[in-house]
Design an enzyme around this catalytic site. Structure first.
Site, PDB file in Angstrom:
ATOM      1  N   ASP A   1     -71.507 -12.487 -82.430  1.00 45.74           N
ATOM      2  CA  ASP A   1     -71.825 -11.060 -82.417  1.00 45.74           C
ATOM      3  C   ASP A   1     -72.177 -10.561 -83.809  1.00 45.74           C
ATOM      4  O   ASP A   1     -73.150  -9.830 -83.996  1.00 45.74           O
ATOM      5  CB  ASP A   1     -70.631 -10.276 -81.858  1.00 45.74           C
ATOM      6  CG  ASP A   1     -71.030  -9.363 -80.715  1.00 45.74           C
ATOM      7  OD1 ASP A   1     -72.118  -9.572 -80.150  1.00 45.74           O
ATOM      8  OD2 ASP A   1     -70.268  -8.440 -80.381  1.00 45.74           O
TER       9      ASP A   1
ATOM     10  N   ASP B   1     -69.121  -7.912 -73.953  1.00 43.77           N
ATOM     11  CA  ASP B   1     -68.049  -7.127 -74.563  1.00 43.77           C
ATOM     12  C   ASP B   1     -66.964  -6.778 -73.553  1.00 43.77           C
ATOM     13  O   ASP B   1     -65.880  -6.317 -73.940  1.00 43.77           O
ATOM     14  CB  ASP B   1     -68.629  -5.839 -75.172  1.00 43.77           C
ATOM     15  CG  ASP B   1     -69.682  -6.137 -76.224  1.00 43.77           C
ATOM     16  OD1 ASP B   1     -69.572  -7.189 -76.867  1.00 43.77           O
ATOM     17  OD2 ASP B   1     -70.617  -5.334 -76.390  1.00 43.77           O
TER      18      ASP B   1
END
Length: 545
Positions: free
Chosen positions: A387, A440
């Site tokens: 990420d 997420d």
């Protein structure tokens, strides 16, 4: 897509495909205030770049509204619509405004063409002619930041300048041929609290909560069925230590590390091949996964009320044994996904996308399992680095954030890729959507579901277990993500940057404090004595008495 009572190989394949797609997207909101170190501020040219609304009227009838960007120089544009003046619009002569205007104006706004001279020169000429503001038509379809040269000193400019993209400027120029045109320039502030982010937070937390309980319930049902078989004397059919994982897919260390590599390659492919046809392909993939997820969730819910239909099966070519309940539910799921795909550009299409997305995430968390904390740490640790790299570090290699570009669906006419949950900012004057990527929710959700399965297997209470604190950690990490999002003026944030340390750190710290970390790390389940083994441990004398 269709399957019997438990997930089959096709479901597992869809789950694996969507786990790869799950890492697309980061928490994001719109940008209206931009900091730009590449265009440094100098005296007289120190404004932040702010989006500006240009509302138009033709012959006193409200017409189109356009969005432009304000300049580094000039006064700050009014933020309140009620305080912004409605002013007549005129075409500059000369059109590029690089020379003094041929005629004076009486406080109107001038529409000019970009090119042939500096932005500051155009604005000075417009101000000298008596204009109250200047709207510059870009020669490209994108917005462009209007800055000053480093050697400019005469920057005493007292009228605002706004740049419109080429298509908006062309439409605005065409309105002048329809009659008297007036415009209103203002840059409204975003609300302090984005209600869309609040609902998105509730949606993410609720999805993990529901998926975790389903996963733990399925695991407990499998163990109960296993012990029943053992009690009936079918020891050869079941391995007690396996814990009953029929229909489930356990992530291994190799697949956890390989997952990030495949996801990175997939993200780069999306970035390089991003186009209308490629987004259409993603929509098809998303619909296939969404149908599988929605069907699995509905069958699980309805089977409690329609037990005969759920327990009766018929053979279907290519799919094998399929319950009558699945056959009844599947057409509805297919129609739902097709309708969303056809009408996905409509204002309320986000509801269908979120329904399909949540059903898909819940199904994947129920099918795919983290077997122990070691695999979970590797998976989330790699995702954490993934990420950060693709949101921040990729800018050094690609001159833009690859993750954010893909999530927004840049270079296409689509409003982002479908592998996102999104909610419209209904109380925001700028509109748009707040979004969160599947990864997420899904990746931390796998760890939270593992925590609840462990708690139930160990017969822990809510406070003495790991599930409650993992949920609190996830919710806190996601909350910090949205705080950072607002502090960064809406620039996209890698949510796992905040969620992983909270969730994984809490789990490991609690395990170490309670002396259970070694078991959590390697085995992932509490020590358990099977029922048939307990029978052999009974004292014969006590059995006789």
């Amino acid at each position: 897509m269709m399957g019997a009572g438990s997930p089959d190989t096709a479901a597992a394949a869809v789950a694996a495909l969507l786990v790869v797609a799950a890492l697309l997207g980061a928490a994001s909101a719109g940008d209206i205030v931009h900091q730009d170190d590449a265009a440094p501020k100098i005296p007289g040219c120190s404004n932040d770049f702010m989006l500006v609304k240009v509302q138009t009227w033709v012959n006193n009838r409200e017409a189109d509204e356009f969005v432009g960007v304000g300049a580094r120089f000039g006064p700050i544009i009014e933020s309140k619509e009620k305080h912004a003046n409605r002013t007549g619009l005129l075409l500059a002569d000369p059109f590029d405004c690089c020379a003094p205007l041929k005629e004076k104006v009486a406080g109107e706004v001038l529409l000019v063409q970009r090119g042939d001279c500096k932005f500051t020169t155009k604005t000075k000429n417009a101000e000298a002619a008596g204009a109250s503001a200047i709207i510059i038509m870009n020669n490209l379809h994108e917005l462009y930041k209007m800055v000053c040269d480093q050697n400019e000193t005469d920057l005493d400019i007292n009228i605002p300048a706004v740049l419109l993209p080429k298509d908006a400027g062309t439409i605005l120029q065409g309105l002048l041929s329809l009659g008297k045109v007036s415009v209103q320039l203002y840059s409204p502030d975003r609300p302090l609290v984005d209600t869309a982010e609040v609902f998105l937070w509730l949606m993410a937390v609720g999805t993990i909560l529901g998926a975790s309980y389903w996963s733990a319930w399925s695991a407990r049902e499998a163990v109960t069925e296993q012990e029943k078989l053992l009690k009936d004397g079918h020891e050869s059919l079941v391995n007690c230590e396996a814990g009953g994982s029929s229909g489930m897919v356990d992530i291994t260390m190799t697949s956890a590390m390989l997952f990030i590599v495949v996801a990175s390659l997939f993200l780069v492919m999306l970035y390089k091949l991003m186009s209308h046809w490629f987004v259409e392909l993603l929509v098809v993939i998303f619909c296939i996964g969404g149908v599988e997820g929605l069907q699995t969730c509905l069958v699980a819910l309805l089977s409690r009320w329609f037990k005969p239909a759920a327990g009766s099966f018929v053979k279907v070519p290519f799919f094998g044994a399929v319950s009558y309940l699945t056959l009844a539910v599947c057409p509805f799921c297919i129609v739902f996904a097709v309708l969303w795909a056809v009408y996905r550009r409509m204002p309320y299409a986000w509801i269908g996308q979120d329904v399909l997305g949540i059903a898909l995430i819940v199904t994947v968390i129920q099918i795919v399992r983290i077997p122990n904390l070691k695999v979970g740490s590797v998976l989330l640790g790699c995702s954490f680095l993934y990420d950060i790299f693709w949101v921040f570090i990729s800018k050094m290699l690609f001159h833009e954030s690859v993750m954010i570009v893909v999530a927004r669906g840049d270079k296409t006419d689509e409003d982002g890729v479908p592998m996102l949950l999104k909610i419209p900012r209904m109380f925001d004057p700028w509109g748009g959507y707040s979004i969160i990527g599947f990864g997420d929710i899904l990746l931390p959700g796998l760890l939270v579901a593992f925590a609840l399965r462990y708690d139930w297997a160990a017969k822990k209470t809510l406070q003495s277990g790991y599930f409650l604190w993992s949920m609190v950690a996830y919710g806190s990490g996601l909350l910090i993500t949205y705080v950072a999002l607002n502090l960064m003026d809406g620039h996209g944030q890698p949510a796992l940057l905040y969620i992983v340390p909270f969730t994984l750190g809490t789990f490991i710290s609690l395990g170490k404090k309670r002396g259970e970390l070694r078991n959590l790390w390697s085995k992932g389940q509490p020590p358990r004595v099977c029922t048939h083994e307990q029978q052999h441990l009974i004292d014969p004398a006590s059995a006789v008495s």
